[in-house]
Enzyme design. Structure first.
Site, PDB file in Angstrom:
ATOM      1  CB  CYS A 110      -0.886   0.051   1.255  1.00  0.00           C
ATOM      2  SG  CYS A 110      -1.945  -1.367   1.532  1.00  0.00           S
ATOM      3  CG  ASP A 148      14.729  35.783 -16.102  1.00  0.00           C
ATOM      4  OD1 ASP A 148      14.559  35.546 -17.310  1.00  0.00           O
ATOM      5  OD2 ASP A 148      13.800  36.095 -15.324  1.00  0.00           O
TER       6      ASP A 148
END
Length: 493
Positions: free
Chosen positions: A34, A437
């Site tokens: 699980c 940038d």
């Protein structure tokens, strides 16, 4: 994730979803494995076993839980942010390389012998390349069984199985029922019209605004579009062109996929997941960035930002050069013109998508007169296209990030900004940081973080998650890339 058994057991006791995909819980008394967060089981500690992958649990003889569907959990974030050979191998397996070229072909791609690669993967994830590919085939089969009305023979073929017998056996072993029984239990309905409807899971929290904002704002008409709340684009796949529509949903991304060859479903899903950064663990970058007093309010306001990437790394690299020092919309228009002239036609039953972005080999032979950009940038586009075409620059999921950075930097006209943008949005390096940038500079200045060397020094505390810091810095502005378009807004306008 380096944790001892006591910590893992505590995670199971608390049903902590943050560990889903990092580790898998197997229960010796039931023979089932699980997710740690599964609500259906709470076994005694002496009956718990932990595995680093679904393939390892299946290899040990455990079947997938029918309630929590551990095989369908988001992938391990380790393969998303690491650059070592195991991470590169896992990304290539996710692209279906083993199904197409075999485990030996995967090893050759990575420059290792098969025995060396098997030893590394077994030590890292508890299973070799063949077992990992088998687990992936089982999950693809389950997805197609439940989401389409394809005949079982076609499902087996599409998922990569060599025979119907092998398909039936693996489905029975992994899911404890036959393919027919699995389809009978599904609650979903096929998408119809030849499309395959999928739900792409992710870890919470998840902030979609900058992801879909970037993709929509930079969409090149004919190659991409924003329509009715979904980002649609063409896909270059091993078996032919395809298209996908991606729409954010509650707890998942709704995907409608069309492929020319059903065997390309695996590769298409892998590219969509990578494009939207769906296998990321949002908590790790959030914790690192929230430790900075300037970023902490931004993280608290919009937790779970992801890094917007591109489905095709080579396409993004060329478009990054095209977009140097021009507006986003202008760069998208130029990309659309190149696609119209040099791209491969695509059939789109819904209309709107007409071309694949050109392959590097096609652009490398392009007439410079057909490139609507300054002469210096033309030379860079042609040089980069040639380097991508002949393999001097490798940007795919199996690329070595350090080697790719160096090869990119060696292309005339490709500077540090382009290298970092490609590393962030094409290769998926979570620590990429385009410090020069303009959006990063404006965001940093608005927060009093400085610029240049001062910002570079400040960013060291954010490592290895600086690409996620970029998303928060960009989001301080009002650019369209920071928001999902309004219903009537056209992304390519």
């Amino acid at each position: 994730m380096d944790m001892n058994v006591e910590q893992l057991q505590a995670a199971v006791a608390g049903r902590d979803a943050r560990f889903d995909g990092w580790v898998f819980l197997a229960v010796t008394t039931t023979g089932i494995y699980c997710r740690p967060s599964c609500p259906a089981v709470k076994p005694k500690r002496e009956h718990q076993r932990f595995y680093p992958s679904a393939a390892a649990a299946q290899d040990a003889g455990y079947r997938a839980c029918k309630r929590c569907r551990p095989d369908a959990s988001p992938g391990s974030p380790a393969w998303d942010w690491r650059s070592d050979v195991c991470a590169r191998a896992m990304r290539l397996i996710g692209e279906g390389v083993v199904d197409r070229d075999g485990a030996a072909g995967l090893a050759r791609r990575l420059g290792y012998s098969l025995r060396q690669l098997e030893r590394l993967l077994i030590a890292e994830v508890g299973a070799g390349p063949a077992a990992l590919a088998r687990a992936q085939r089982a999950q693809v089969a389950r997805t197609l069984i439940e989401s389409t009305d394809l005949p079982m023979g076609q499902v087996a073929f599409a998922a990569g199985f060599a025979s119907i017998r092998a398909f039936n056996r693996v489905v029975a072993e992994v899911f404890a029922c036959s393919p027919t029984e699995l389809r009978a239990k599904t609650r979903t309905r096929p998408a119809g019209g030849g499309a395959i409807a999928l739900r792409l899971a992710y870890r919470e929290p998840f902030e979609p605004s900058n992801l879909f904002g970037h993709l929509a704002a930079a969409a090149a008409p004919g190659v991409e579009e924003w329509r009715e709340g979904a980002y649609r684009r063409t896909l270059r796949l091993p078996g032919g062109p395809g298209t996908v529509a991606l729409r954010p949903g509650p707890g998942y991304i709704d995907a409608r996929l069309r492929v020319a060859d059903l065997r390309d479903v695996t590769a298409a899903v892998a590219r969509c997941r990578r494009m939207l950064d769906l296998d990321a663990d949002p908590h790790a970058p959030m914790e690192a960035l929230a430790a900075d007093a300037a970023l902490a309010p931004l993280v608290a306001k919009t937790p779970g930002r992801r890094v917007p990437r591109k489905a095709d790394a080579e396409e993004y690299a060329i478009r990054a050069v095209i977009g140097q020092q021009i507006a986003t919309a202008s760069a998208a228009t130029i990309a659309a013109r190149l696609a119209d002239r040099y791209g491969t036609p695509v059939e789109d039953p819904e209309g709107g998508l007409t071309r694949l972005f050109p392959e590097p080999a096609a652009l490398a032979e392009a007439d410079p007169a057909h490139l609507p950009m300054p002469a210096a940038r033309k030379r860079t586009v042609l040089a980069l296209a040639a380097a991508l075409a002949d393999g001097r620059v490798e940007l795919g999921p199996g690329a070595d990030w350090a080697a790719s950075r160096a090869a990119l930097a060696a292309v005339p006209g490709v500077g540090p900004w382009t290298v970092e943008m490609v590393a962030m949005r094409a290769m998926g390096d979570p620590d990429a940081f385009p410090v020069k940038d303009l959006g990063v500079i404006k965001g940093a200045e608005s927060l009093g973080l400085g610029a240049g060397r001062a910002l570079e020094a400040r960013s060291q505390a954010w490592r290895p998650w600086r690409a996620y810091a970029v998303q928060y810095l960009w989001a301080t502005g009002e650019h369209p890339t920071n928001r999902i378009p309004e219903p009537r807004e056209k992304a390519s306008a």
